[in-house]
Scaffold this motif. Sequence first.
Motif, PDB file in Angstrom:
ATOM      1  N   VAL A  25      87.793  35.034 -25.760  1.00  0.00           N
ATOM      2  CA  VAL A  25      86.784  36.157 -25.978  1.00  0.00           C
ATOM      3  C   VAL A  25      85.617  35.705 -27.072  1.00  0.00           C
ATOM      4  CG1 VAL A  25      86.282  38.606 -26.849  1.00  0.00           C
ATOM      5  CG2 VAL A  25      88.244  37.918 -25.577  1.00  0.00           C
ATOM      6  N   LEU A  74      89.503  44.109 -24.738  1.00  0.00           N
ATOM      7  CA  LEU A  74      89.215  42.430 -24.753  1.00  0.00           C
ATOM      8  C   LEU A  74      88.577  42.187 -23.233  1.00  0.00           C
ATOM      9  CD1 LEU A  74      91.783  40.976 -26.942  1.00  0.00           C
ATOM     10  CD2 LEU A  74      89.309  41.291 -27.596  1.00  0.00           C
ATOM     11  N   SER A  77      85.384  43.802 -22.530  1.00  0.00           N
ATOM     12  CA  SER A  77      84.132  43.111 -22.942  1.00  0.00           C
ATOM     13  C   SER A  77      83.840  41.793 -22.358  1.00  0.00           C
ATOM     14  CB  SER A  77      84.532  43.036 -24.635  1.00  0.00           C
ATOM     15  OG  SER A  77      85.261  41.810 -24.656  1.00  0.00           O
ATOM     16  N   ILE A  78      84.673  41.227 -21.945  1.00  0.00           N
ATOM     17  CA  ILE A  78      84.477  40.033 -20.952  1.00  0.00           C
ATOM     18  C   ILE A  78      83.611  40.403 -19.686  1.00  0.00           C
ATOM     19  CG2 ILE A  78      85.334  37.952 -19.696  1.00  0.00           C
ATOM     20  CD1 ILE A  78      87.478  37.805 -22.042  1.00  0.00           C
TER      21      ILE A  78
END
Lengths: 85, 85
Positions: A25, A74, A77-78
């Motif tokens: 990330v 996580l 968000s990617i």
Amino acid sequence: MINPVFEIVGLSAAFLTTSAFIPQVYKIYKEKNADGISLTMYIILFTGVILWFIYGILIGSLSIIIANGVTALLQLSIIIFKLKN
Amino acid sequence: MINPVFEIVGLSAAFLTTSAFIPQVYKIYKEKNADGISLTMYIILFTGVILWFIYGILIGSLSIIIANGVTALLQLSIIIFKLKN
């Protein structure tokens, strides 16, 4: 409710497998580049992680809820970064 | 023993998150190249997966045992490939 001693093993596992995911990330945000990432693969993984999260709630496992809750955020968000770029 | 209906959710999760990992193993063996792989990261992940496996045995979760057993074997094959090359 699961034996708290068992949760120490689970939370240690959660810490190791979730934190191993953070450098990726960080790399994507630092380089502002997610070309090396397969969106299809991330969507499959994200679906799996959401199912693990639901499973954690069903069996009352704090370790599974925390590990997959953090991992889902996580991964999301990617995915958002990938869709916007 | 966990409710078999819950295990359907867990096994679906296991199938998605474990199978997402297979293309990487295939790519490494096909290209006979693991330069892009961080050994340290894989060892941390492997340790975490072994702890999840133990946690699965402790709480009697078939989904966690299967998912992490298979993932541990896949990761071990990558670690061995990396150490030999």
